[in-house]
Every structure is written in C-alpha cells, then in structure tokens.
Motif scaffolding. Structure first.
Motif, PDB file in Angstrom:
ATOM      1  N   ASP A  38       0.790  -1.275  -0.257  1.00 52.16           N
ATOM      2  CA  ASP A  38      -0.144   0.112  -0.132  1.00 52.16           C
ATOM      3  C   ASP A  38       0.521   1.255   0.017  1.00 52.16           C
ATOM      4  O   ASP A  38       0.682   2.053  -0.598  1.00 52.16           O
ATOM      5  CB  ASP A  38      -1.045   0.083   1.161  1.00 52.16           C
ATOM      6  N   ALA A  39       2.001   1.268   0.780  1.00 49.09           N
ATOM      7  CA  ALA A  39       2.763   2.531   0.723  1.00 49.09           C
ATOM      8  C   ALA A  39       3.450   2.504  -0.710  1.00 49.09           C
ATOM      9  O   ALA A  39       3.972   3.736  -0.874  1.00 49.09           O
ATOM     10  CB  ALA A  39       3.859   2.217   1.911  1.00 49.09           C
ATOM     11  N   LEU A  40       3.832   1.615  -1.055  1.00 46.59           N
ATOM     12  CA  LEU A  40       4.546   1.464  -2.490  1.00 46.59           C
ATOM     13  C   LEU A  40       3.670   1.924  -3.545  1.00 46.59           C
ATOM     14  O   LEU A  40       4.087   2.955  -4.434  1.00 46.59           O
ATOM     15  CB  LEU A  40       5.203   0.176  -2.890  1.00 46.59           C
ATOM     16  N   HIS A  41       2.460   1.899  -3.570  1.00 47.65           N
ATOM     17  CA  HIS A  41       1.287   2.320  -4.236  1.00 47.65           C
ATOM     18  C   HIS A  41       1.147   4.095  -4.096  1.00 47.65           C
ATOM     19  O   HIS A  41       1.337   4.643  -5.016  1.00 47.65           O
ATOM     20  CB  HIS A  41      -0.055   1.717  -4.191  1.00 47.65           C
ATOM     21  N   GLY A  42       1.131   4.182  -2.821  1.00 44.50           N
ATOM     22  CA  GLY A  42       1.101   5.509  -2.546  1.00 44.50           C
ATOM     23  C   GLY A  42       2.338   6.391  -3.071  1.00 44.50           C
ATOM     24  O   GLY A  42       2.224   7.601  -3.547  1.00 44.50           O
ATOM     25  N   LEU A  43       3.363   5.789  -2.930  1.00 43.66           N
ATOM     26  CA  LEU A  43       4.705   6.515  -3.049  1.00 43.66           C
ATOM     27  C   LEU A  43       4.690   6.482  -4.611  1.00 43.66           C
ATOM     28  O   LEU A  43       5.047   7.812  -5.070  1.00 43.66           O
ATOM     29  CB  LEU A  43       5.865   5.585  -2.470  1.00 43.66           C
ATOM     30  N   GLY A  44       4.544   5.713  -5.229  1.00 38.90           N
ATOM     31  CA  GLY A  44       4.322   5.910  -6.732  1.00 38.90           C
ATOM     32  C   GLY A  44       3.485   6.974  -7.204  1.00 38.90           C
ATOM     33  O   GLY A  44       3.948   7.813  -7.979  1.00 38.90           O
ATOM     34  N   MET A  45       2.490   7.066  -6.613  1.00 38.21           N
ATOM     35  CA  MET A  45       1.464   8.239  -7.082  1.00 38.21           C
ATOM     36  C   MET A  45       1.998   9.500  -6.617  1.00 38.21           C
ATOM     37  O   MET A  45       1.794  10.632  -7.450  1.00 38.21           O
ATOM     38  CB  MET A  45       0.082   8.064  -6.625  1.00 38.21           C
ATOM     39  N   ALA A  46       2.480   9.455  -5.531  1.00 39.16           N
ATOM     40  CA  ALA A  46       2.888  10.798  -4.933  1.00 39.16           C
ATOM     41  C   ALA A  46       4.212  11.385  -5.959  1.00 39.16           C
ATOM     42  O   ALA A  46       4.356  12.621  -5.942  1.00 39.16           O
ATOM     43  CB  ALA A  46       3.111  10.763  -3.280  1.00 39.16           C
ATOM     44  N   LEU A  47       5.176  10.315  -6.110  1.00 44.24           N
ATOM     45  CA  LEU A  47       6.341  10.562  -7.018  1.00 44.24           C
ATOM     46  C   LEU A  47       5.673  11.261  -8.250  1.00 44.24           C
ATOM     47  O   LEU A  47       6.109  12.099  -8.953  1.00 44.24           O
ATOM     48  CB  LEU A  47       6.988   9.655  -6.954  1.00 44.24           C
ATOM     49  N   PHE A  48       4.942  10.604  -9.098  1.00 47.59           N
ATOM     50  CA  PHE A  48       4.409  11.021 -10.406  1.00 47.59           C
ATOM     51  C   PHE A  48       3.814  12.205 -10.140  1.00 47.59           C
ATOM     52  O   PHE A  48       4.095  13.199 -11.119  1.00 47.59           O
ATOM     53  CB  PHE A  48       3.196   9.711 -10.609  1.00 47.59           C
ATOM     54  N   ASN A  49       2.763  12.524  -9.205  1.00 51.75           N
ATOM     55  CA  ASN A  49       2.053  13.699  -9.135  1.00 51.75           C
ATOM     56  C   ASN A  49       3.050  15.083  -8.857  1.00 51.75           C
ATOM     57  O   ASN A  49       2.853  15.812  -9.029  1.00 51.75           O
ATOM     58  CB  ASN A  49       1.001  13.768  -8.118  1.00 51.75           C
ATOM     59  N   GLY A  50       4.074  14.593  -8.201  1.00 47.89           N
ATOM     60  CA  GLY A  50       5.381  15.652  -7.934  1.00 47.89           C
ATOM     61  C   GLY A  50       6.260  15.751  -9.199  1.00 47.89           C
ATOM     62  O   GLY A  50       7.235  16.623  -8.978  1.00 47.89           O
ATOM     63  N   GLY A  51       5.920  15.154 -10.326  1.00 53.97           N
ATOM     64  CA  GLY A  51       6.719  15.335 -11.548  1.00 53.97           C
ATOM     65  C   GLY A  51       8.142  14.444 -11.301  1.00 53.97           C
ATOM     66  O   GLY A  51       8.878  14.482 -12.481  1.00 53.97           O
ATOM     67  N   ARG A  52       7.979  13.318 -10.651  1.00 51.47           N
ATOM     68  CA  ARG A  52       9.273  12.559 -10.585  1.00 51.47           C
ATOM     69  C   ARG A  52       9.036  11.232 -10.995  1.00 51.47           C
ATOM     70  O   ARG A  52       8.764  10.175 -10.359  1.00 51.47           O
ATOM     71  CB  ARG A  52       9.736  12.470  -9.059  1.00 51.47           C
ATOM     72  N   VAL A  53       8.702  11.242 -12.395  1.00 54.01           N
ATOM     73  CA  VAL A  53       8.406  10.227 -13.170  1.00 54.01           C
ATOM     74  C   VAL A  53       9.084   9.010 -13.035  1.00 54.01           C
ATOM     75  O   VAL A  53       8.928   7.898 -12.927  1.00 54.01           O
ATOM     76  CB  VAL A  53       7.822  10.550 -14.582  1.00 54.01           C
ATOM     77  N   ASP A  54      10.385   9.291 -13.479  1.00 55.31           N
ATOM     78  CA  ASP A  54      11.410   8.171 -13.410  1.00 55.31           C
ATOM     79  C   ASP A  54      11.479   7.532 -11.945  1.00 55.31           C
ATOM     80  O   ASP A  54      11.319   6.262 -11.833  1.00 55.31           O
ATOM     81  CB  ASP A  54      12.607   8.674 -13.657  1.00 55.31           C
ATOM     82  N   ASP A  55      11.197   8.346 -10.955  1.00 53.10           N
ATOM     83  CA  ASP A  55      11.120   7.606  -9.738  1.00 53.10           C
ATOM     84  C   ASP A  55       9.895   6.870  -9.425  1.00 53.10           C
ATOM     85  O   ASP A  55      10.094   5.756  -8.703  1.00 53.10           O
ATOM     86  CB  ASP A  55      11.349   8.439  -8.465  1.00 53.10           C
ATOM     87  N   ALA A  56       8.920   7.438  -9.982  1.00 48.53           N
ATOM     88  CA  ALA A  56       7.544   6.677  -9.939  1.00 48.53           C
ATOM     89  C   ALA A  56       7.654   5.248 -10.725  1.00 48.53           C
ATOM     90  O   ALA A  56       6.985   4.239 -10.198  1.00 48.53           O
ATOM     91  CB  ALA A  56       6.460   7.505 -10.521  1.00 48.53           C
ATOM     92  N   ILE A  57       8.381   5.215 -11.859  1.00 49.91           N
ATOM     93  CA  ILE A  57       8.442   4.097 -12.395  1.00 49.91           C
ATOM     94  C   ILE A  57       9.353   2.973 -11.757  1.00 49.91           C
ATOM     95  O   ILE A  57       8.846   1.773 -11.556  1.00 49.91           O
ATOM     96  CB  ILE A  57       9.356   4.463 -13.864  1.00 49.91           C
ATOM     97  N   THR A  58      10.351   3.379 -11.098  1.00 46.21           N
ATOM     98  CA  THR A  58      11.121   2.656 -10.161  1.00 46.21           C
ATOM     99  C   THR A  58      10.432   2.023  -9.226  1.00 46.21           C
ATOM    100  O   THR A  58      10.394   0.585  -9.012  1.00 46.21           O
ATOM    101  CB  THR A  58      12.506   3.159  -9.855  1.00 46.21           C
ATOM    102  N   THR A  59       9.612   2.797  -8.733  1.00 52.44           N
ATOM    103  CA  THR A  59       8.765   2.251  -7.662  1.00 52.44           C
ATOM    104  C   THR A  59       7.675   1.303  -8.086  1.00 52.44           C
ATOM    105  O   THR A  59       7.252   0.012  -7.352  1.00 52.44           O
ATOM    106  CB  THR A  59       8.050   3.515  -6.759  1.00 52.44           C
ATOM    107  N   ALA A  60       7.098   1.656  -9.226  1.00 51.77           N
ATOM    108  CA  ALA A  60       6.160   0.603  -9.886  1.00 51.77           C
ATOM    109  C   ALA A  60       6.807  -0.842 -10.050  1.00 51.77           C
ATOM    110  O   ALA A  60       6.143  -1.752  -9.843  1.00 51.77           O
ATOM    111  CB  ALA A  60       5.510   1.041 -10.925  1.00 51.77           C
ATOM    112  N   LYS A  61       7.796  -0.508 -10.508  1.00 50.72           N
ATOM    113  CA  LYS A  61       8.623  -1.960 -10.993  1.00 50.72           C
ATOM    114  C   LYS A  61       9.100  -2.680  -9.688  1.00 50.72           C
ATOM    115  O   LYS A  61       9.017  -3.951  -9.746  1.00 50.72           O
ATOM    116  CB  LYS A  61      10.119  -1.633 -11.825  1.00 50.72           C
ATOM    117  N   ARG A  62       9.336  -1.762  -8.695  1.00 53.37           N
ATOM    118  CA  ARG A  62       9.640  -2.566  -7.292  1.00 53.37           C
ATOM    119  C   ARG A  62       8.106  -3.380  -6.771  1.00 53.37           C
ATOM    120  O   ARG A  62       8.543  -4.501  -6.392  1.00 53.37           O
ATOM    121  CB  ARG A  62       9.911  -1.412  -6.208  1.00 53.37           C
ATOM    122  N   LEU A  63       7.186  -2.607  -7.112  1.00 48.58           N
ATOM    123  CA  LEU A  63       5.899  -3.362  -6.665  1.00 48.58           C
ATOM    124  C   LEU A  63       5.645  -4.515  -7.456  1.00 48.58           C
ATOM    125  O   LEU A  63       5.183  -5.655  -7.165  1.00 48.58           O
ATOM    126  CB  LEU A  63       4.788  -2.401  -7.097  1.00 48.58           C
TER     127      LEU A  63
END
Length: 85
Positions: A38-63
C-alpha cells in the motif's frame, strides 16, 4: 510509530497536496517494511504527481517484483510510461 501510522500521515498529506510530506511518510513506512505494498502504491502516485516520473517508474517496478500479479502496479507503470511519451 508503526508503518500504518506513517501510511495514514502520508495519505492525509497526499490529500492535502503536500506531496513532499506524503513521500517522506511513505518512505518511513517502507523503512519499517520494504514490502508494504500500500505504501509503495501511494509513493508511486505521490512521486508521479510531484513530477518525479522516473522515480515513480522505479517504484512501480519494485511493486511488480514483489507481486507480479498486482494489476494496479502494472496499470500505474503503464500510466507513468505513457506520461513520458
């Protein structure tokens, strides 16, 4: 504090559009449990909404590594990639 406490603070911060605070609290929850999906899902969306798309991609891959059948993780990853063109 528990991972759930940090998660709740993150969700509240995200709802208030305080993305830096949300990211910080999602990461604190993940420090306590690196497989907390759940925290990984939230982190990915927060990163994405904050414009940190590459970090969001890394988080989604981790999930997806944690749970290859997580449909939401695949959907998020696709959305993150689409945003990059």
């Amino acid at each position: 504090m528990t991972k759930e406490d940090y998660f709740e603070q993150a969700v509240n911060a995200f709802g208030d559009d305080k993305l830096d605070v949300a990211i910080e609290n999602y990461e604190k929850a993940l420090d306590l449990d690196p497989r907390y999906q759940d925290a990984l899902h939230g982190l990915g969306m927060a990163l994405f909404n904050g414009g940190r798309v590459d970090d969001a991609i890394t988080t989604a891959k981790r999930l997806i590594q944690i749970d290859p059948d997580d449909v939401l993780a695949h959907t998020s990853l696709s959305m993150f990639y689409q945003s990059k063109g």
